[in-house]
Scaffold this motif. Structure first.
Motif, short mmCIF file in Angstrom:
data_model
loop_
_atom_site.label_atom_id
_atom_site.label_comp_id
_atom_site.label_asym_id
_atom_site.label_seq_id
_atom_site.Cartn_x
_atom_site.Cartn_y
_atom_site.Cartn_z
N TYR A 315 3.08 -1.79 -6.16
CA TYR A 315 2.59 -1.13 -4.94
C TYR A 315 2.15 -2.13 -3.87
O TYR A 315 1.69 -3.23 -4.17
N ASN A 316 2.28 -1.71 -2.63
CA ASN A 316 1.60 -2.31 -1.49
C ASN A 316 0.42 -1.42 -1.14
O ASN A 316 0.52 -0.18 -1.22
N THR A 317 -0.71 -2.01 -0.73
CA THR A 317 -1.86 -1.25 -0.27
C THR A 317 -1.83 -1.17 1.24
O THR A 317 -1.70 -2.19 1.92
N VAL A 318 -1.97 0.05 1.79
CA VAL A 318 -1.80 0.27 3.23
C VAL A 318 -2.94 1.12 3.77
O VAL A 318 -3.37 2.09 3.14
N GLY A 319 -3.44 0.76 4.93
CA GLY A 319 -4.42 1.56 5.67
C GLY A 319 -4.30 1.24 7.14
O GLY A 319 -3.66 0.25 7.52
N GLU A 320 -4.91 2.05 8.01
CA GLU A 320 -4.70 1.81 9.45
C GLU A 320 -5.85 2.33 10.30
O GLU A 320 -6.65 3.17 9.87
N ILE A 321 -5.92 1.78 11.50
CA ILE A 321 -6.76 2.30 12.57
C ILE A 321 -5.81 2.91 13.59
O ILE A 321 -4.99 2.20 14.18
N LYS A 326 -0.94 5.15 21.87
CA LYS A 326 0.42 5.08 21.31
C LYS A 326 0.31 4.94 19.79
O LYS A 326 0.61 3.88 19.22
N PRO A 327 -0.10 5.99 19.12
CA PRO A 327 -0.32 5.89 17.68
C PRO A 327 0.96 5.65 16.89
O PRO A 327 0.89 5.27 15.71
N ASP A 328 2.11 5.89 17.51
CA ASP A 328 3.38 5.68 16.81
C ASP A 328 3.95 4.29 17.08
O ASP A 328 5.10 4.01 16.73
N GLU A 329 3.16 3.39 17.69
CA GLU A 329 3.52 1.99 17.83
C GLU A 329 2.48 1.17 17.07
O GLU A 329 1.31 1.58 16.96
N PHE A 330 2.90 0.00 16.55
CA PHE A 330 2.07 -0.67 15.54
C PHE A 330 1.95 -2.17 15.75
O PHE A 330 2.85 -2.83 16.27
N VAL A 331 0.82 -2.68 15.31
CA VAL A 331 0.63 -4.09 14.99
C VAL A 331 0.29 -4.15 13.51
O VAL A 331 -0.59 -3.42 13.04
N VAL A 332 1.00 -4.99 12.76
CA VAL A 332 0.77 -5.12 11.32
C VAL A 332 -0.02 -6.39 11.05
O VAL A 332 0.34 -7.47 11.53
N VAL A 333 -1.12 -6.25 10.32
CA VAL A 333 -1.93 -7.38 9.89
C VAL A 333 -1.83 -7.43 8.37
O VAL A 333 -2.16 -6.45 7.69
N GLY A 334 -1.34 -8.56 7.82
CA GLY A 334 -1.05 -8.55 6.40
C GLY A 334 -1.33 -9.84 5.67
O GLY A 334 -1.60 -10.89 6.25
N LYS A 371 -5.19 0.52 21.58
CA LYS A 371 -4.18 1.37 22.21
C LYS A 371 -3.09 1.76 21.20
O LYS A 371 -2.68 2.92 21.12
N ARG A 372 -2.62 0.76 20.44
CA ARG A 372 -1.63 1.03 19.39
C ARG A 372 -2.32 1.05 18.03
O ARG A 372 -3.40 0.51 17.86
N THR A 373 -1.65 1.63 17.06
CA THR A 373 -2.15 1.63 15.70
C THR A 373 -2.10 0.22 15.12
O THR A 373 -1.09 -0.47 15.24
N ILE A 374 -3.20 -0.21 14.53
CA ILE A 374 -3.22 -1.47 13.78
C ILE A 374 -3.16 -1.10 12.30
O ILE A 374 -4.03 -0.40 11.78
N ARG A 375 -2.12 -1.55 11.66
CA ARG A 375 -1.90 -1.21 10.25
C ARG A 375 -2.15 -2.45 9.39
O ARG A 375 -1.64 -3.53 9.67
N PHE A 376 -2.94 -2.26 8.35
CA PHE A 376 -3.32 -3.34 7.44
C PHE A 376 -2.54 -3.17 6.14
O PHE A 376 -2.60 -2.10 5.51
N VAL A 377 -1.80 -4.20 5.74
CA VAL A 377 -0.94 -4.10 4.57
C VAL A 377 -1.19 -5.30 3.65
O VAL A 377 -1.12 -6.45 4.07
N LEU A 378 -1.48 -5.00 2.39
CA LEU A 378 -1.59 -6.01 1.35
C LEU A 378 -0.35 -5.89 0.47
O LEU A 378 -0.19 -4.93 -0.29
N PHE A 379 0.55 -6.85 0.64
CA PHE A 379 1.85 -6.81 -0.02
C PHE A 379 1.75 -7.32 -1.46
O PHE A 379 0.88 -8.12 -1.80
N SER A 380 2.66 -6.87 -2.30
CA SER A 380 2.81 -7.42 -3.65
C SER A 380 4.21 -8.03 -3.76
O SER A 380 5.03 -7.93 -2.85
N GLY A 381 4.46 -8.70 -4.88
CA GLY A 381 5.79 -9.27 -5.10
C GLY A 381 6.15 -10.41 -4.19
O GLY A 381 7.31 -10.86 -4.18
#
Length: 560
Positions: A315-321, A326-334, A371-381
């Motif tokens: 699994y990857n762990t995912v959460g967001e603000i 523009k909630p359908d546009e993203f910045v990914v912090v990982g 303004k945009r969604t910031i999505r936080f992702v902790l990747f595996s593998g």
């Protein structure tokens, strides 16, 4: 340059006490800098980084991909995200073909110096020896297919040394940001020092001419990978016992890396045992095996590893603000949550994972609405070939055109001193302006250099601007994939600075008027001979640059 559009309440003195409104008012640069200061102050005065890193290191421990410990870490980080107020917190599954458990690994001299121990550690996803085996140590110098014939019929019950001992710099040598020093060659069963092998390896070696993080279309890499597989098949057919590789670390440090071979059944993963050997012992074995006949060097070796039949869900762990406009546009912090298993996995990459959690806490608890969604992702593998981030990009393929940036932290406990923009020249003035406030905390430079070796590369490969933090190296070259990757190496002050850099950068990019432009020069792969010459020229240029500016930032080709 892209202007920022911030929310109206960002101008309020009570920024951190009330939610910001989704109003399209552009704030002045002075007010934007004031917001930067508030974010940095929150990071400095209320940090939870060490508390979270301590839990990951001491309470959960090493987090090998496919293990129960990694699943525990997924569940715990998801709970932390929920506690910090993130939305849409969940685990995103994908499958790996086979799991692996490390067992014991022991070796000792029989002749000469009988009984003297040899420090070894198995590569990941490598098989065991099926009991104790006595073996002769043989130097194997084949570099092309035609070289194999000379070893035909000579390798039965042999332990193979695949390369000369590496040159190890004194521990007092000061490395520039991004430099890891010598790394082991050959590595794990998955391949020859890149994705799917040698842990795609930050312990691996990038072929000349390849783009950061993408080896698939590089002819030089394809040839290297094909020959590496031919060598393994040849050695196994000839009855070799194991392959030894220099750990390339000082003072008895061991290293590990490796991956599965991409097939579906555990039985098909059986290859030849591959072991990393402490540099001092590897050098001794090489010297002894170099003696002329009739001298021989014999050892005893026993390795016990276990393949876990798959497929196995990870699994990857995912959460967001959620974004206010523009909630359908993203910045990914990982960062990657998985680790190797010789120690606690603190600096690779409990540090990056804890910084991602801290950035989430700072921004969510402060009621900042980007303004945009910031999505936080902790990747595996990640350690086996960026599998988690690749799975994320595949799962979110429809969203990729709406991801402005993916920003990753993955070089241990060192201070963040810059970003390399992967050749995206058009972004340099944007980032220089948006990160100006970070100069006061030690952030030095934006370059256009590229780097590979961690999860931003999966986004780059998919056409999304993906960047990894360039960091001071500190002791990372000693902790990277070794038994010294432990909590006592963490530097709280530097980790707080890393959280400040990532939080400010994420918020700034999330609040630009437009998504970051995708423009990037297309990179041509040089032919094999041209690649060698280019590599020589690059080294000459780097030496010239070092003389001009010995403190310049060197964005690594493969970060550690």
């Amino acid at each position: 340059m892209l202007p920022r559009v911030w929310t109206a309440a960002a101008l309020a003195v009570t920024l951190f006490s009330i939610p910001l409104l989704a109003d399209s008012t552009t704030i002045s640069e002075a007010d934007a800098k004031a917001l930067d200061q508030k974010i940095m102050t929150e990071a400095k005065t209320k940090s939870e980084i060490i508390a979270n890193l301590s839990h990951l290191s001491d309470m959960i421990g090493p987090r090998l991909t496919g293990s129960e410990n990694l699943k525990r870490a997924n569940d715990w980080t998801a709970e932390r995200m929920k506690a910090y107020g993130l939305e849409n917190v969940h685990l995103e599954p994908y499958e790996i073909p086979v799991g692996w458990e490390r067992g014991t690994a022991a070796a000792k001299f029989i002749d000469p110096s009988p009984g003297r121990p040899i420090l070894i550690a198995s590569a990941g996803w490598a098989p065991g020896t099926k009991g104790k085996v006595e073996a002769e140590v043989v130097i194997f110098k084949a570099t092309k297919r035609e070289d194999l014939a000379q070893y035909k019929g000579k390798l039965k019950n042999a332990v193979i040394l695949r390369g000369e001992p590496r040159k190890i710099e004194p521990v007092t040598t000061v490395y520039q940001p991004g430099q890891l020093g010598p790394r082991p060659m050959g590595g794990g069963p998955g391949g020859g020092g890149a994705p799917g092998g040698e842990g795609r390896g930050r312990g691996g070696n990038r072929p000349a001419g390849g783009p950061p993080g993408d080896f698939s279309s590089n002819p030089a890499f394809q040839q290297m990978q094909q020959f590496a597989q031919e060598v393994r098949d040849f050695l196994r057919a000839e009855g070799a016992v194991a392959i030894f590789t220099d750990s390339a670390k000082p003072h008895g440090l061991l290293v590990t890396t490796g991956s599965w071979r991409g097939r579906e059944r555990a039985s098909e993963q059986e290859s030849i045992p591959q072991l990393f050997v402490a540099h001092e012992h590897y050098a001794q074995l090489w010297r002894l095996a170099s003696r002329p006949a009739p001298a021989t060097t014999k050892i005893e070796i026993e390795v016990n590893n276990k393949m876990i039949p798959g497929p196995i869900t990870v699994y990857n762990t995912v959460g967001e603000i959620k974004g206010s406009e523009k909630p359908d546009e993203f910045v990914v912090v990982g960062a990657h949550l998985d680790s190797w298993d010789l120690a606690q996995g603190t600096t690779d990459n409990g540090t990056g994972s804890s910084i991602v959690l801290e950035v989430a806490r700072i921004l969510a608890k402060s009621d900042i609405k980007p303004k945009r969604t910031i999505r936080f992702v902790l990747f595996s593998g990640e350690e086996q070939g960026l599998h988690g981030s690749r799975a994320y990009c595949e799962r979110h393929k429809a969203e990729l055109p709406k991801i402005s940036m993916a920003l990753v932290h993955d070089t241990g406990t060192g201070k963040v001193v810059g970003f390399g923009l992967q050749g995206r020249e058009v972004l340099k003035p944007i980032f220089e302006k948006e990160t100006a406030s970070l100069k006061e905390i030690g952030f030095k430079e934006i370059t256009t250099r590229g780097m590979g070796g961690t999860d931003h590369a999966s986004f780059e490969r998919a056409g999304v601007p993906g960047f990894a933090c360039v960091q001071d190296m500190g002791e990372y070259r000693f902790t990277h994939h070794t038994q010294s990757d432990t909590l006592d190496k963490a530097n709280e002050e530097n980790l707080i600075q890393g959280a400040q850099v990532m939080a400010v950068t994420a918020m700034r990019i999330a609040n630009l008027d437009q998504l970051l432009p995708r423009d990037k020069p297309k990179r041509e792969f040089p032919k094999k001979d041209d690649a060698k010459e280019q590599k020589k020229d690059d080294k000459k240029d780097d030496k010239k640059d070092d003389k001009k500016d010995p403190e310049r930032i060197v964005a690594p080709k493969r970060i550690g």
